[in-house]
Design a protein around this motif. Structure first.
Motif, short mmCIF file in Angstrom:
data_model
loop_
_atom_site.label_atom_id
_atom_site.label_comp_id
_atom_site.label_asym_id
_atom_site.label_seq_id
_atom_site.Cartn_x
_atom_site.Cartn_y
_atom_site.Cartn_z
N GLY A 170 11.17 10.76 11.48
CA GLY A 170 11.22 9.98 12.71
C GLY A 170 9.87 9.42 13.13
O GLY A 170 9.78 8.70 14.12
N GLY A 171 8.82 9.73 12.38
CA GLY A 171 7.48 9.29 12.76
C GLY A 171 7.22 7.83 12.45
O GLY A 171 7.98 7.18 11.74
N ASN A 172 6.13 7.33 13.00
CA ASN A 172 5.79 5.92 12.84
C ASN A 172 4.77 5.66 11.74
O ASN A 172 4.51 4.51 11.41
CB ASN A 172 5.23 5.36 14.16
N VAL A 173 4.18 6.70 11.19
CA VAL A 173 3.13 6.52 10.18
C VAL A 173 3.78 6.37 8.80
O VAL A 173 4.56 7.21 8.37
CB VAL A 173 2.14 7.71 10.17
N VAL A 174 3.45 5.25 8.15
CA VAL A 174 3.95 4.97 6.80
C VAL A 174 2.74 4.72 5.91
O VAL A 174 1.86 3.93 6.26
CB VAL A 174 4.87 3.73 6.78
N LEU A 175 2.71 5.41 4.78
CA LEU A 175 1.61 5.25 3.85
C LEU A 175 2.14 5.01 2.44
O LEU A 175 3.20 5.51 2.07
CB LEU A 175 0.73 6.50 3.82
N TYR A 176 1.39 4.23 1.69
CA TYR A 176 1.71 3.97 0.29
C TYR A 176 0.54 4.45 -0.56
O TYR A 176 -0.61 4.28 -0.18
CB TYR A 176 1.90 2.47 0.04
N ASP A 177 0.86 5.02 -1.71
CA ASP A 177 -0.15 5.37 -2.69
C ASP A 177 -0.42 4.11 -3.50
O ASP A 177 0.51 3.48 -4.03
CB ASP A 177 0.38 6.49 -3.59
N ARG A 178 -1.67 3.69 -3.56
CA ARG A 178 -2.03 2.45 -4.25
C ARG A 178 -1.51 2.43 -5.69
O ARG A 178 -1.02 1.41 -6.17
CB ARG A 178 -3.55 2.26 -4.24
N ALA A 179 -1.55 3.56 -6.38
CA ALA A 179 -1.07 3.64 -7.76
C ALA A 179 0.44 3.35 -7.83
O ALA A 179 0.90 2.70 -8.76
CB ALA A 179 -1.38 5.01 -8.36
N ASP A 180 1.21 3.80 -6.82
CA ASP A 180 2.65 3.52 -6.79
C ASP A 180 2.90 2.03 -6.60
O ASP A 180 3.82 1.46 -7.19
CB ASP A 180 3.33 4.30 -5.66
N VAL A 181 2.11 1.40 -5.74
CA VAL A 181 2.27 -0.04 -5.50
C VAL A 181 1.97 -0.83 -6.78
O VAL A 181 2.72 -1.73 -7.16
CB VAL A 181 1.37 -0.52 -4.33
N ILE A 182 0.88 -0.47 -7.44
CA ILE A 182 0.51 -1.17 -8.68
C ILE A 182 1.59 -0.95 -9.75
O ILE A 182 1.98 -1.89 -10.44
CB ILE A 182 -0.88 -0.72 -9.16
N ALA A 183 2.11 0.26 -9.87
CA ALA A 183 3.16 0.55 -10.85
C ALA A 183 4.41 -0.27 -10.54
O ALA A 183 5.07 -0.80 -11.45
CB ALA A 183 3.48 2.04 -10.85
N TRP A 184 4.75 -0.41 -9.28
CA TRP A 184 5.91 -1.20 -8.86
C TRP A 184 5.74 -2.66 -9.27
O TRP A 184 6.65 -3.26 -9.83
CB TRP A 184 6.09 -1.06 -7.34
N VAL A 185 4.57 -3.21 -9.04
CA VAL A 185 4.31 -4.61 -9.42
C VAL A 185 4.37 -4.75 -10.94
O VAL A 185 4.97 -5.69 -11.47
CB VAL A 185 2.96 -5.09 -8.86
N ARG A 186 3.76 -3.83 -11.65
CA ARG A 186 3.76 -3.91 -13.12
C ARG A 186 5.17 -3.83 -13.70
O ARG A 186 5.47 -4.48 -14.70
CB ARG A 186 2.87 -2.82 -13.72
N LYS A 187 6.05 -3.05 -13.07
CA LYS A 187 7.43 -2.95 -13.56
C LYS A 187 8.22 -4.24 -13.35
O LYS A 187 9.24 -4.45 -13.99
CB LYS A 187 8.18 -1.81 -12.86
N SER A 188 7.74 -5.11 -12.49
CA SER A 188 8.46 -6.35 -12.20
C SER A 188 8.10 -7.49 -13.15
O SER A 188 8.57 -8.61 -12.99
CB SER A 188 8.19 -6.78 -10.75
N ARG A 189 7.29 -7.18 -14.14
CA ARG A 189 6.85 -8.20 -15.09
C ARG A 189 8.05 -8.82 -15.81
O ARG A 189 8.96 -8.12 -16.24
CB ARG A 189 5.91 -7.58 -16.11
N ILE A 190 8.02 -10.12 -15.92
CA ILE A 190 9.05 -10.85 -16.66
C ILE A 190 8.41 -11.41 -17.91
O ILE A 190 7.46 -12.19 -17.84
CB ILE A 190 9.66 -11.97 -15.80
#
Length: 84
Positions: free
Chosen positions: A55-75
């Motif tokens: 229920g909290g308002n703080v949201v954090l992303y791990d930079r490595a997870d974001v980069i991995a997500w972008v890399r998986k979207s490669r076409i």
């Protein structure tokens, strides 16, 4: 009363770079905080953390997870064939 000092991060966590939704959007052109919010609501990638609880308002992303997500979207593209 003795004051407790902060414990050093475990070695495995030392390389984590935490990012806010605004940080993620600044890193990825065209991505908005609204898009990230919708993806979180749908439980879609990138993975995120809520250190203040569900229920909290703080949201954090791990930079490595974001980069991995972008890399998986490669076409994969194929080179254009030259007519002979």
């Amino acid at each position: 009363m003795a004051r407790l000092s902060a414990l050093p991060a475990p070695a495995a966590d030392a390389d984590i770079v935490w990012m806010s939704p605004a940080d993620v959007c600044a890193m990825l052109p065209g991505l908005t905080e609204e898009i990230l919010t919708q993806r979180r609501k749908r439980r879609q990638e990138p993975d995120f953390h809520k250190p203040t609880g569900a229920g909290g308002n703080v949201v954090l992303y791990d930079r490595a997870d974001v980069i991995a997500w972008v890399r998986k979207s490669r076409i994969k593209t194929t080179p254009e064939r030259v007519a002979s």
